[in-house]
Design a protein around this motif. Sequence first.
Motif, PDB file in Angstrom:
ATOM      1  N   ASN A 120       0.743  -1.026   0.017  1.00  0.00           N
ATOM      2  CA  ASN A 120       0.029   0.039   0.069  1.00  0.00           C
ATOM      3  C   ASN A 120       0.841   1.353  -0.010  1.00  0.00           C
ATOM      4  N   ALA A 121       1.907   1.090   0.674  1.00  0.00           N
ATOM      5  CA  ALA A 121       2.904   2.169   0.615  1.00  0.00           C
ATOM      6  C   ALA A 121       3.689   2.582  -0.702  1.00  0.00           C
ATOM      7  N   GLY A 122       3.409   1.570  -1.668  1.00  0.00           N
ATOM      8  CA  GLY A 122       4.172   1.612  -2.908  1.00  0.00           C
ATOM      9  C   GLY A 122       5.480   1.310  -2.848  1.00  0.00           C
ATOM     10  N   LEU A 123       6.016   0.678  -2.061  1.00  0.00           N
ATOM     11  CA  LEU A 123       7.567  -0.050  -1.785  1.00  0.00           C
ATOM     12  C   LEU A 123       7.465  -1.334  -2.487  1.00  0.00           C
ATOM     13  N   ALA A 124       8.596  -1.531  -3.062  1.00  0.00           N
ATOM     14  CA  ALA A 124       8.732  -2.964  -3.435  1.00  0.00           C
ATOM     15  C   ALA A 124       9.822  -3.479  -2.383  1.00  0.00           C
ATOM     16  N   ALA A 125       9.825  -4.803  -2.197  1.00  0.00           N
ATOM     17  CA  ALA A 125      10.852  -5.457  -1.171  1.00  0.00           C
ATOM     18  C   ALA A 125      12.252  -5.281  -1.708  1.00  0.00           C
ATOM     19  N   THR A 166       9.479 -10.484  -9.539  1.00  0.00           N
ATOM     20  CA  THR A 166       9.481  -8.910  -9.973  1.00  0.00           C
ATOM     21  C   THR A 166       8.219  -8.276 -10.356  1.00  0.00           C
ATOM     22  N   ILE A 167       7.879  -8.865 -11.562  1.00  0.00           N
ATOM     23  CA  ILE A 167       6.524  -8.707 -12.156  1.00  0.00           C
ATOM     24  C   ILE A 167       5.430  -8.559 -11.417  1.00  0.00           C
ATOM     25  N   GLY A 168       5.307  -9.917 -10.500  1.00  0.00           N
ATOM     26  CA  GLY A 168       4.189  -9.949  -9.602  1.00  0.00           C
ATOM     27  C   GLY A 168       4.177  -8.900  -8.606  1.00  0.00           C
ATOM     28  N   ASP A 169       5.247  -8.664  -8.057  1.00  0.00           N
ATOM     29  CA  ASP A 169       5.482  -7.505  -6.906  1.00  0.00           C
ATOM     30  C   ASP A 169       4.983  -6.165  -7.442  1.00  0.00           C
ATOM     31  N   VAL A 170       5.463  -5.699  -8.771  1.00  0.00           N
ATOM     32  CA  VAL A 170       5.276  -4.370  -9.331  1.00  0.00           C
ATOM     33  C   VAL A 170       3.493  -4.494  -9.665  1.00  0.00           C
ATOM     34  N   ALA A 175      -2.159  -3.080  -8.625  1.00  0.00           N
ATOM     35  CA  ALA A 175      -3.780  -3.507  -8.318  1.00  0.00           C
ATOM     36  C   ALA A 175      -4.359  -2.927  -7.039  1.00  0.00           C
ATOM     37  N   PHE A 176      -3.338  -2.907  -6.029  1.00  0.00           N
ATOM     38  CA  PHE A 176      -3.685  -2.366  -4.725  1.00  0.00           C
ATOM     39  C   PHE A 176      -3.842  -0.727  -4.904  1.00  0.00           C
ATOM     40  N   ASP A 185      -9.007  -7.423 -12.551  1.00  0.00           N
ATOM     41  CA  ASP A 185      -8.290  -7.729 -13.539  1.00  0.00           C
ATOM     42  C   ASP A 185      -6.809  -7.760 -13.773  1.00  0.00           C
ATOM     43  N   THR A 186      -6.412  -6.763 -12.911  1.00  0.00           N
ATOM     44  CA  THR A 186      -5.012  -6.647 -13.042  1.00  0.00           C
ATOM     45  C   THR A 186      -4.454  -7.760 -12.315  1.00  0.00           C
TER      46      THR A 186
END
Length: 205
Positions: A120-125, A166-170, A175-176, A185-186
Amino acid sequence: MSAPDTPYQVRRTPTQFRATRQIERILDAAARVVVDKGFSAATTADIAKTAKVSIGSVYRYFPDKLAVMRAVVERNTLRYQDRVTAEAAVLPVWHEAVARAYSIYVGMCRTDEGFRAISNAGLAAGELDSNEFDDPLADGLADVLVDRFGFIDTAELRVTLLQAVTIGDVLTRLAFRLDPTGHEDTLAKTAAMVHELIAVHAPSR
């Protein structure tokens, strides 16, 4: 009572169970604060207040909020991998395991504050990980596919799993952002992309 091993990177290893529980409270608080305020606005003081500990207690184990959030990511990874490994053990085919792994990830982004804090914060691991080209989620899924479903453990498989995660994470973060509960759909298209990437390496049998 002596403390169990702490699986997170901390400044000082806890020697008592109470200290281990304090670290867990700090991580819980950090996730809650980031969900509520966002990563940029969150402060170490906010984390300490929410955890009901002194700010010195936070600094005893973590030098800054970035280090706290790295530990949140480490805890997320452990929780996620435990669930994926357990559920994959009873699934008959690899594509069901991959679909379930992604479903678990989405579900945890919806309900687990640690995951929500990151998505939700737009961060990636990866943004919080000092190992730029290493992702424990990718490695964990690769291990499941090799050990449980007979995939050949190659460098190419590992790279593909890194691409898929990586694709799944982004796209899951997207989507959220599109819908607080996850844009369906996303999410569906992301699951299909992940499956297509991994299918290239599937055993022929």
